[in-house]
Scaffold this motif. Structure first.
Motif, PDB file in Angstrom:
ATOM      1  N   ASN A  43       0.859  -1.181   0.000  1.00  0.00           N
ATOM      2  CA  ASN A  43       0.000   0.000   0.000  1.00  0.00           C
ATOM      3  C   ASN A  43       0.901   1.239   0.000  1.00  0.00           C
ATOM      4  O   ASN A  43       1.543   1.544   0.998  1.00  0.00           O
ATOM      5  N   ALA A  44       0.932   1.924  -1.141  1.00  0.00           N
ATOM      6  CA  ALA A  44       1.815   3.077  -1.292  1.00  0.00           C
ATOM      7  C   ALA A  44       1.084   4.403  -1.127  1.00  0.00           C
ATOM      8  O   ALA A  44       1.612   5.456  -1.478  1.00  0.00           O
ATOM      9  N   SER A  45      -0.116   4.375  -0.592  1.00  0.00           N
ATOM     10  CA  SER A  45      -0.931   5.597  -0.468  1.00  0.00           C
ATOM     11  C   SER A  45      -0.197   6.722   0.261  1.00  0.00           C
ATOM     12  O   SER A  45      -0.266   7.881  -0.149  1.00  0.00           O
ATOM     13  N   GLN A  46       0.492   6.386   1.324  1.00  0.00           N
ATOM     14  CA  GLN A  46       1.176   7.417   2.105  1.00  0.00           C
ATOM     15  C   GLN A  46       2.281   8.094   1.291  1.00  0.00           C
ATOM     16  O   GLN A  46       2.599   9.266   1.521  1.00  0.00           O
ATOM     17  N   ALA A  47       2.837   7.392   0.314  1.00  0.00           N
ATOM     18  CA  ALA A  47       3.935   7.947  -0.479  1.00  0.00           C
ATOM     19  C   ALA A  47       3.510   9.180  -1.266  1.00  0.00           C
ATOM     20  O   ALA A  47       4.325  10.084  -1.492  1.00  0.00           O
ATOM     21  N   TYR A  48       2.254   9.249  -1.682  1.00  0.00           N
ATOM     22  CA  TYR A  48       1.771  10.422  -2.421  1.00  0.00           C
ATOM     23  C   TYR A  48       1.799  11.661  -1.530  1.00  0.00           C
ATOM     24  O   TYR A  48       2.233  12.730  -1.946  1.00  0.00           O
TER      25      TYR A  48
END
Length: 170
Positions: A43-48
């Motif tokens: 889950n790469a959501s935080q990377a944005y």
């Protein structure tokens, strides 16, 4: 005597065939175990959010308003491309901007747009990989490039190693 020799030859042949079958079965089993790599997406959501935070910090440091940069929009198509690239590296174990077919990773982006790709491996969290990219001049240049307007970010873990990809476009 001839019967015993014939029986010995037949039994030897049967033994050889059985041994070959067992060996082949064992080889198939080993191949299946090594080729059965467990792939999981990250889950790469935080990377944005982290990426746009870096862009915001940059804007605070810039004196000239013409140098300020906007936030990057999360793009579903670029995210799919990033996921494809992360999976390719995870499946092959090859960490490279070159795809398994020999083409550059950014060739997946259609059109004559400005394009960029950041890759990383071994970082467990979005925060860690984002900080590492920001500390690297070339990666930071992509993160802060003014003509990039959209981004897709993905991660894929295989056998304990996580591969990360950011794909940028104008």
């Amino acid at each position: 005597m001839k019967t015993i020799r014939r029986l010995t030859v037949v039994l030897t042949a049967i033994l050889i065939i059985a041994l070959a079958a067992v060996t082949a079965s064992a080889a198939d089993s080993r191949t299946t175990k090594t080729s059965a790599k467990k792939l999981t997406t990250v889950n790469a959501s935080q990377a944005y959010q982290l990426l746009n935070n870096y862009r915001s910090q940059y804007n605070k440091q810039v004196k000239n308003s013409s140098q300020k940069i906007g936030t990057l929009k999360r793009d579903a198509e670029l995210e799919k491309i990033a996921q494809t690239r992360a999976k390719e590296m995870a499946q092959t174990g090859k960490f490279s901007h070159t795809r398994p077919n020999g083409q550059r990773g950014i060739t997946l982006i259609k059109g004559n747009k400005a394009k960029g790709e950041n890759i990383a491996r071994g970082y467990r969290t979005c925060k860690d990989v984002s900080a590492a990219w920001y500390k690297s001049k070339g990666h930071r240049d992509n993160m802060l490039r003014k003509n990039f307007k959209k981004v897709g970010i993905a991660g894929c873990t295989c056998n304990g190693m996580t591969y990360w990809v950011q794909i940028y476009s104008s």
